[in-house]
Design a protein around this motif. Structure first.
Motif: not given
Ligand code: F0G
Length: 458
Positions: A96, A211, A251, A254
């Motif tokens: 984020r 993403d 991110s 993950k």
């Protein structure tokens, strides 16, 4: 067959039934408020909860904590270049943070951002810019009973064209593809759909963002399901798929196989400059951007491990076997099983509980009471104003649990499902100030079996 063994162990404990009842009551029937020590198998998220490899732990020691020009940053940059194909990297403290850097640089007030499905934090960052996040999922993507296709995570170009007809192309600065599609049960996105989205974004002169949180798991599905890639490795597929984007938002928690960290990567120099400067304001100097040098080292190694064929096959197959076992036991799960989690259709599992009594949350609480298993509700409790199915997600941390753990979870879920008529609904006992975030903190209580009299005593 597993391609790793355990070198460090962590004690876990199944608290007694009485302890679990007490813990849940103290937590206000919200498992976010339960102490991790009181959880036996923790499937709340796959984010930052996996086990690092010995190579990653070794790399930590090489961490260069220099404020500027850290050699750990250079190793992260070269891993991103090798594995994902992008030359310029802006690190951030987690996904984020990277979203804030990227969308803050790309998106203005009044804009519209298109995404196959916005993950919650993505939606919030787009909205925070004063822009409107619009989802373009394919039909059936959110329908747990669709028993759908091979690439239910795909982006619907038809839906996107309707939005363009509505708002025009100038209002759309970015088109985003979330792979795998977390908000559509972790379903994958095909490379052919990725190419179409890239063409569409170019046509409307928008930046094409991927993403890439779960890019390796997505590439594994492509290797199984898209004929064109029969002979390609996961590493080759990942490079090809990501290569269509103008920018990645990642991110590392993950498929970076680390406990914290993230980044933006791009080959667009103007965008890189904008992100770099915004990162200084919100994250840190561009050669660490919110990460410790040691964490950049672990992420550099993790990215390379994530596309190793043996690792990713073991990972996705573990989740699939677990999901298929639940399905075989008659538990209503979203099929085909996604990459990082198994999603249970709580409305079907607990038909006696209406949506305003949060069937998903009731199921989550019951799984905790029954077996100390923690999942997460993604239905009317988490998304009060959205028209979403009543899903419960059991997310699988990477390289963490083995077959005996999944036996226990499957037994737990099966026994809750078999005895489902005794499960009661819940109602809110507190009202947090931000409704969109209430599921993190709100307290609940079981709905009484008999409704008390509402006669006025005035
Ligand atoms: N994008 C996607 C698709 C995600 O799933 C997440 C996080 C983020 C962005 C944000 O990354 O947590 O590092 O800030 N998903 C976690 C989950 C929280 O449980 O699915 P972050």
């Amino acid at each position: 067959m597993p391609t790793y063994r355990t070198k460090v162990s962590e004690r876990i404990r199944l608290p007694s039934r009485t302890e679990r009842e007490e813990a849940l009551e103290t937590a206000g029937y919200n498992v976010f408020n339960v102490d991790a020590d009181d959880v036996y198998i923790d499937l709340l998220t796959d984010s930052g909860t996996g086990a690092m490899s010995d190579e990653q732990w070794a790399a930590l020691h090489r961490g260069d904590e220099s404020y500027a020009g850290s050699s750990s940053f250079e190793r992260l940059e070269s891993a991103v270049r090798d594995v994902m194909g992008f030359p310029q990297v802006v690190p951030a403290h987690q996904g984020r943070g990277a979203e804030n850097v990227l969308y803050g640089s790309l998106v203005d007030e009044g804009d519209v951002v298109l995404n196959n499905t916005h993950f919650d934090t993505t939606r919030a960052h787009v909205a925070n810019q004063g822009a409107r996040p619009v989802d373009c999922p394919v039909d059936g993507a959110r329908d747990p009973t669709a028993r759908g296709g091979q690439f239910d995570g795909n982006f619907s170009i038809d839906r996107a064209r309707e939005i363009v007809d509505d708002v025009g192309t100038d209002a759309i600065p970015a088109v985003v593809l979330t792979i795998t599609n977390n908000s559509a049960a972790g379903q994958p996105v095909s490379v052919s759909n990725t190419r179409e989205v890239a063409r569409f974004a170019a046509e409307i002169d928008a930046t094409f963002v991927i993403d890439a949180c779960r890019f390796a798991e997505n590439a594994y599905f492509v290797s199984e399901r898209e004929d064109e890639f029969d002979d390609a490795t996961v590493a080759e597929i990942a490079r090809e798929q990501l290569g269509y984007a103008d920018a990645l938002v990642m991110s590392g928690k993950k498929d970076g196989l680390v406990n914290v960290g993230g980044f933006v990567a791009t080959d667009d120099d103007d965008l890189y400059q904008a992100c770099k400067h915004r990162a200084i304001l919100y994250e840190g100097f561009p050669t660490y951007g919110g990460m410790a040098g040691r964490d950049m080292e672990a992420l550099a190694v993790g990215l390379r491990e994530a596309v190793e064929a043996a690792y990713v096959a073991d990972r996705v197959e573990q989740v699939r076997q677990f999901g298929e076992r639940l399905a075989d036991d008659g538990v209503p799960v979203y099929e085909p099983i996604g990459g990082h989690a198994v999603y249970i259709d709580a409305a079907a599992a607990l038909p006696q509980i209406p949506a305003d009594e949060f069937p998903g949350q009731a199921l989550v609480c019951e799984c905790y009471l029954e077996g100390g298993v923690r999942g997460v509700e993604l239905g009317s409790f988490a998304f009060p104003d959205a028209d979403r199915p009543e899903l419960v997600r059991l997310a699988v941390p990477r390289r963490t649990y083995g077959p005996a753990h999944f036996d226990h979870v499957a037994e737990t879920v099966r026994s809750v499902f078999e005895d489902h008529e005794s499960v009661r609904g819940l109602r809110l006992a507190s009202d947090p100030p931000i409704p969109e975030l209430r599921h993190f903190t709100a307290e609940l209580e079981p709905v009484p079996t008999t409704t008390p009299s509402t006669t006025s005593t005035e």
